[in-house]
Motif scaffolding. Structure first.
Motif, PDB file in Angstrom:
ATOM      1  N   LEU A   3      48.111  -3.440  12.973  1.00 45.74           N
ATOM      2  CA  LEU A   3      48.343  -3.129  14.321  1.00 45.74           C
ATOM      3  C   LEU A   3      48.338  -1.582  14.271  1.00 45.74           C
ATOM      4  CD1 LEU A   3      50.902  -4.393  16.953  1.00 45.74           C
ATOM      5  CD2 LEU A   3      50.967  -1.919  16.398  1.00 45.74           C
ATOM      6  N   ARG A   4      47.746  -0.879  15.231  1.00 41.16           N
ATOM      7  CA  ARG A   4      47.612   0.567  15.256  1.00 41.16           C
ATOM      8  C   ARG A   4      48.102   1.091  16.584  1.00 41.16           C
ATOM      9  NH1 ARG A   4      42.147   3.278  14.553  1.00 41.16           N
ATOM     10  NH2 ARG A   4      43.825   5.002  14.197  1.00 41.16           N
ATOM     11  N   LEU A   5      49.143   1.865  16.371  1.00 36.17           N
ATOM     12  CA  LEU A   5      49.875   2.350  17.481  1.00 36.17           C
ATOM     13  C   LEU A   5      49.102   3.345  18.429  1.00 36.17           C
ATOM     14  CD1 LEU A   5      53.474   2.920  16.156  1.00 36.17           C
ATOM     15  CD2 LEU A   5      52.847   1.388  17.959  1.00 36.17           C
ATOM     16  N   THR A   6      48.244   4.028  17.747  1.00 28.77           N
ATOM     17  CA  THR A   6      47.720   5.081  18.637  1.00 28.77           C
ATOM     18  C   THR A   6      46.650   4.476  19.536  1.00 28.77           C
ATOM     19  OG1 THR A   6      46.018   5.343  16.784  1.00 28.77           O
ATOM     20  CG2 THR A   6      47.876   6.881  16.783  1.00 28.77           C
ATOM     21  N   GLN A   7      46.332   2.916  19.180  1.00 31.78           N
ATOM     22  CA  GLN A   7      45.422   2.467  20.229  1.00 31.78           C
ATOM     23  C   GLN A   7      45.957   1.960  21.553  1.00 31.78           C
ATOM     24  OE1 GLN A   7      42.002   2.884  19.439  1.00 31.78           O
ATOM     25  NE2 GLN A   7      43.241   3.862  17.352  1.00 31.78           N
ATOM     26  N   PHE A   8      47.362   2.160  21.592  1.00 33.17           N
ATOM     27  CA  PHE A   8      48.149   1.799  22.718  1.00 33.17           C
ATOM     28  C   PHE A   8      48.580   3.067  23.486  1.00 33.17           C
ATOM     29  CE2 PHE A   8      48.699  -1.619  20.196  1.00 33.17           C
ATOM     30  CZ  PHE A   8      48.846  -2.926  20.929  1.00 33.17           C
ATOM     31  N   ALA A   9      47.986   4.311  23.156  1.00 33.38           N
ATOM     32  CA  ALA A   9      48.151   5.578  23.832  1.00 33.38           C
ATOM     33  C   ALA A   9      46.846   6.151  24.421  1.00 33.38           C
ATOM     34  CB  ALA A   9      48.818   6.320  22.878  1.00 33.38           C
ATOM     35  N   HIS A  10      46.783   6.584  25.633  1.00 36.49           N
ATOM     36  CA  HIS A  10      45.439   7.196  26.219  1.00 36.49           C
ATOM     37  C   HIS A  10      45.303   8.424  25.696  1.00 36.49           C
ATOM     38  CE1 HIS A  10      48.472   9.583  28.397  1.00 36.49           C
ATOM     39  NE2 HIS A  10      47.644  10.398  28.681  1.00 36.49           N
ATOM     40  N   GLY A  11      46.413   9.213  24.915  1.00 35.43           N
ATOM     41  CA  GLY A  11      46.050  10.377  24.029  1.00 35.43           C
ATOM     42  C   GLY A  11      47.318  10.273  23.027  1.00 35.43           C
ATOM     43  N   GLY A  12      47.511  11.545  22.337  1.00 38.33           N
ATOM     44  CA  GLY A  12      48.436  11.317  21.292  1.00 38.33           C
ATOM     45  C   GLY A  12      49.264  12.865  21.194  1.00 38.33           C
ATOM     46  N   GLY A  13      50.462  12.539  20.850  1.00 34.08           N
ATOM     47  CA  GLY A  13      51.235  13.878  20.670  1.00 34.08           C
ATOM     48  C   GLY A  13      51.364  14.903  21.808  1.00 34.08           C
ATOM     49  N   CYS A  14      51.390  16.129  21.528  1.00 32.63           N
ATOM     50  CA  CYS A  14      51.454  16.940  22.610  1.00 32.63           C
ATOM     51  C   CYS A  14      50.172  17.540  23.292  1.00 32.63           C
ATOM     52  CB  CYS A  14      52.132  18.464  21.885  1.00 32.63           C
ATOM     53  SG  CYS A  14      53.668  18.210  21.336  1.00 32.63           S
ATOM     54  N   ALA A  15      49.138  16.878  22.737  1.00 33.28           N
ATOM     55  CA  ALA A  15      47.905  17.057  23.477  1.00 33.28           C
ATOM     56  C   ALA A  15      47.949  16.099  24.831  1.00 33.28           C
ATOM     57  CB  ALA A  15      46.777  16.224  22.616  1.00 33.28           C
ATOM     58  N   CYS A  16      49.031  15.357  25.178  1.00 30.36           N
ATOM     59  CA  CYS A  16      49.250  14.722  26.407  1.00 30.36           C
ATOM     60  C   CYS A  16      49.823  15.457  27.221  1.00 30.36           C
ATOM     61  CB  CYS A  16      49.928  13.374  26.178  1.00 30.36           C
ATOM     62  SG  CYS A  16      48.861  12.139  25.086  1.00 30.36           S
ATOM     63  N   LYS A  17      50.285  16.706  26.979  1.00 31.58           N
ATOM     64  CA  LYS A  17      50.962  17.500  27.811  1.00 31.58           C
ATOM     65  C   LYS A  17      50.079  17.813  29.262  1.00 31.58           C
ATOM     66  CE  LYS A  17      54.099  20.453  25.200  1.00 31.58           C
ATOM     67  NZ  LYS A  17      54.381  21.744  24.967  1.00 31.58           N
ATOM     68  N   PHE A  69      56.534  11.954  23.634  1.00 34.03           N
ATOM     69  CA  PHE A  69      55.137  11.752  23.672  1.00 34.03           C
ATOM     70  C   PHE A  69      54.826  10.301  23.008  1.00 34.03           C
ATOM     71  CE2 PHE A  69      55.634  14.868  20.176  1.00 34.03           C
ATOM     72  CZ  PHE A  69      55.661  14.005  19.171  1.00 34.03           C
ATOM     73  N   PRO A  70      53.450   9.955  23.442  1.00 34.61           N
ATOM     74  CA  PRO A  70      52.849   8.617  22.871  1.00 34.61           C
ATOM     75  C   PRO A  70      52.551   8.907  21.539  1.00 34.61           C
ATOM     76  CG  PRO A  70      51.508   9.413  25.069  1.00 34.61           C
ATOM     77  CD  PRO A  70      52.448  10.520  24.428  1.00 34.61           C
ATOM     78  N   PRO A  71      52.324   7.592  20.805  1.00 30.11           N
ATOM     79  CA  PRO A  71      52.109   7.860  19.362  1.00 30.11           C
ATOM     80  C   PRO A  71      50.905   8.834  18.910  1.00 30.11           C
ATOM     81  CG  PRO A  71      52.166   5.524  20.049  1.00 30.11           C
ATOM     82  CD  PRO A  71      51.970   6.330  21.210  1.00 30.11           C
ATOM     83  N   VAL A  72      51.239   9.642  17.963  1.00 34.75           N
ATOM     84  CA  VAL A  72      50.261  10.389  17.457  1.00 34.75           C
ATOM     85  C   VAL A  72      49.720  10.083  16.132  1.00 34.75           C
ATOM     86  CG1 VAL A  72      52.046  11.974  16.188  1.00 34.75           C
ATOM     87  CG2 VAL A  72      50.087  12.901  16.941  1.00 34.75           C
ATOM     88  N   VAL A  73      50.458   9.007  15.367  1.00 36.71           N
ATOM     89  CA  VAL A  73      49.987   8.452  14.197  1.00 36.71           C
ATOM     90  C   VAL A  73      50.243   6.880  14.356  1.00 36.71           C
ATOM     91  CG1 VAL A  73      50.250  10.234  12.817  1.00 36.71           C
ATOM     92  CG2 VAL A  73      52.420   8.578  12.931  1.00 36.71           C
ATOM     93  N   ASP A  74      49.749   5.964  13.464  1.00 34.09           N
ATOM     94  CA  ASP A  74      49.916   4.599  13.554  1.00 34.09           C
ATOM     95  C   ASP A  74      51.014   4.171  12.964  1.00 34.09           C
ATOM     96  OD1 ASP A  74      47.319   4.113  15.067  1.00 34.09           O
ATOM     97  OD2 ASP A  74      46.489   4.263  13.113  1.00 34.09           O
ATOM     98  N   ASP A  75      51.953   4.714  12.178  1.00 37.24           N
ATOM     99  CA  ASP A  75      52.980   4.550  11.374  1.00 37.24           C
ATOM    100  C   ASP A  75      54.083   4.813  12.327  1.00 37.24           C
ATOM    101  OD1 ASP A  75      55.292   5.243   9.520  1.00 37.24           O
ATOM    102  OD2 ASP A  75      54.204   3.859   8.389  1.00 37.24           O
ATOM    103  N   ALA A  76      54.767   3.709  12.647  1.00 37.01           N
ATOM    104  CA  ALA A  76      56.009   3.809  13.476  1.00 37.01           C
ATOM    105  C   ALA A  76      56.955   4.814  13.102  1.00 37.01           C
ATOM    106  CB  ALA A  76      56.550   2.544  13.864  1.00 37.01           C
ATOM    107  N   TYR A  77      57.416   4.544  11.779  1.00 38.32           N
ATOM    108  CA  TYR A  77      58.567   5.518  11.303  1.00 38.32           C
ATOM    109  C   TYR A  77      58.030   6.876  11.354  1.00 38.32           C
ATOM    110  CZ  TYR A  77      61.411   7.451   7.678  1.00 38.32           C
ATOM    111  OH  TYR A  77      62.341   8.306   6.850  1.00 38.32           O
TER     112      TYR A  77
END
Length: 327
Positions: A3-17, A69-77
């Motif tokens: 499962l890849r967390l970043t695929q559940f976000a329209h963007g990632g991290g602070c780029a979503c501001k 923000f939404p996931p910026v990487v796939d690893d949850a931790y």
């Protein structure tokens, strides 16, 4: 298939501001002084600084901020660690010390297993613990898109406060972390390629850099996050009434950042950053403008002054036609 967390976000991290120009329009005119306030507001909305600061008594002020923000990487931790370090950074950027934080969590409970939530929160807790900051509960909502961050309260001595509006001409500019986090994170989202160096940079607290800046006598700083180096530099120079001259050849980058940008792994947030800041920048030198505007997540501090161990990337000079000159 993992499962890849970043695929559940329209963007990632602070780029979503929300783009900086749009955000400034939204908050314009919203400042107001309450009746019988419990303290004097030292830093508010006026200059778009990193956190709010209220003087409580002589020698003590409260610092308040929030970031998620939404996931910026796939690893949850790792996502939890990055989001927490990023939120704490706003307190450090004011020269303060974080004291207590609350979790902010949005989770699509019908799409992602709850076991991952524990990993996200564990990552946030580990970073808060490293920072010496209590993490005491928080708030969660059922959200179509996963989001995580912290609301942080800290303290600062008003005499040692770092602001983005107190820069003066003749002072060098130091940058405490390399750029390129945005393009590497965007490449990770698109391809699954991993970048351990980027993870290490994003999970490094800005605590030591802030202490070094204050100890060196700095009074002006900001952190470099979603609006990119050019955007945050423009805001600092505008608020301080000076021009920032940036030596593009002195700016450090993470390994693989230039190649990733050249390959097209540039976020929409970065492109919006450049569109907003370009009218305020005089590009004297042939520089990679997109990388200088790259939307960073948990980036470093930009300090008006020399910080031991950090490269000097420019200087502040008397105000010119542009707030930023790139040479």
């Amino acid at each position: 298939m993992a499962l890849r967390l970043t695929q559940f976000a329209h963007g990632g991290g602070c780029a979503c501001k929300i783009p900086p120009g749009e955000l400034e329009q939204v908050v314009a005119g919203l400042a107001r002084t309450p009746r019988d306030p419990h303290g004097a507001l030292l830093v508010g909305l006026e200059t778009g600084d990193d956190a709010a600061v209220v003087r409580l008594r002589e020698g003590l002020a409260l610092v308040a901020t929030t970031d998620f923000f939404p996931p910026v990487v796939d690893d949850a931790y790792d996502w939890g660690r990055i989001a927490a370090a990023n939120a704490l950074s706003d307190v450090y950027a004011m020269g303060g010390t974080p004291v207590v934080a609350l979790n902010l969590l949005g989770w699509p409970r019908d799409r992602l297993p709850l076991e991952l939530v524990s990993e996200v929160l564990r990552g946030g807790l580990d970073i808060a613990t490293e920072a010496g900051c209590h993490l005491a509960g928080g708030h969660s909502v059922d959200d179509p898109e996963p989001k995580y961050g912290l609301a942080v309260t800290g303290v600062v001595d008003p005499a040692k406060l770092l602001r983005n509006s107190t820069g003066v001409a003749g002072v060098p500019l130091s940058l405490t972390k390399p750029l390129g986090l945005g393009v590497l994170n965007n490449r990770h989202k698109a391809t699954g390629d991993t970048f351990p160096e980027a993870i290490a940079v994003m999970t490094t607290l800005n605590r030591d850099a802030a202490r070094a800046a204050v100890d060196a006598g700095a009074v002006c700083a900001t952190d470099v996050t979603g609006f990119g180096l050019l955007g945050h530099l423009h805001k600092l120079a505008r608020a301080s009434g000076v021009t920032a001259v940036l030596d593009s050849s002195a700016v450090p980058y993470l390994d693989g950042a230039r190649e990733s940008a050249a390959a097209g792994y540039v976020s929409g947030g970065t492109r919006r950053n450049l569109d907003w800041v370009a009218p305020h920048v005089d590009f004297v030198a042939d520089a990679d403008a997109l990388l200088l505007a790259d939307a960073q997540t948990s980036g470093g501090l930009l300090v008006a002054g020399e910080v031991p161990g950090a490269p000097v990337v420019g200087e502040l000079v008397p105000r010119r036609d542009h707030t930023v000159v790139v040479r």
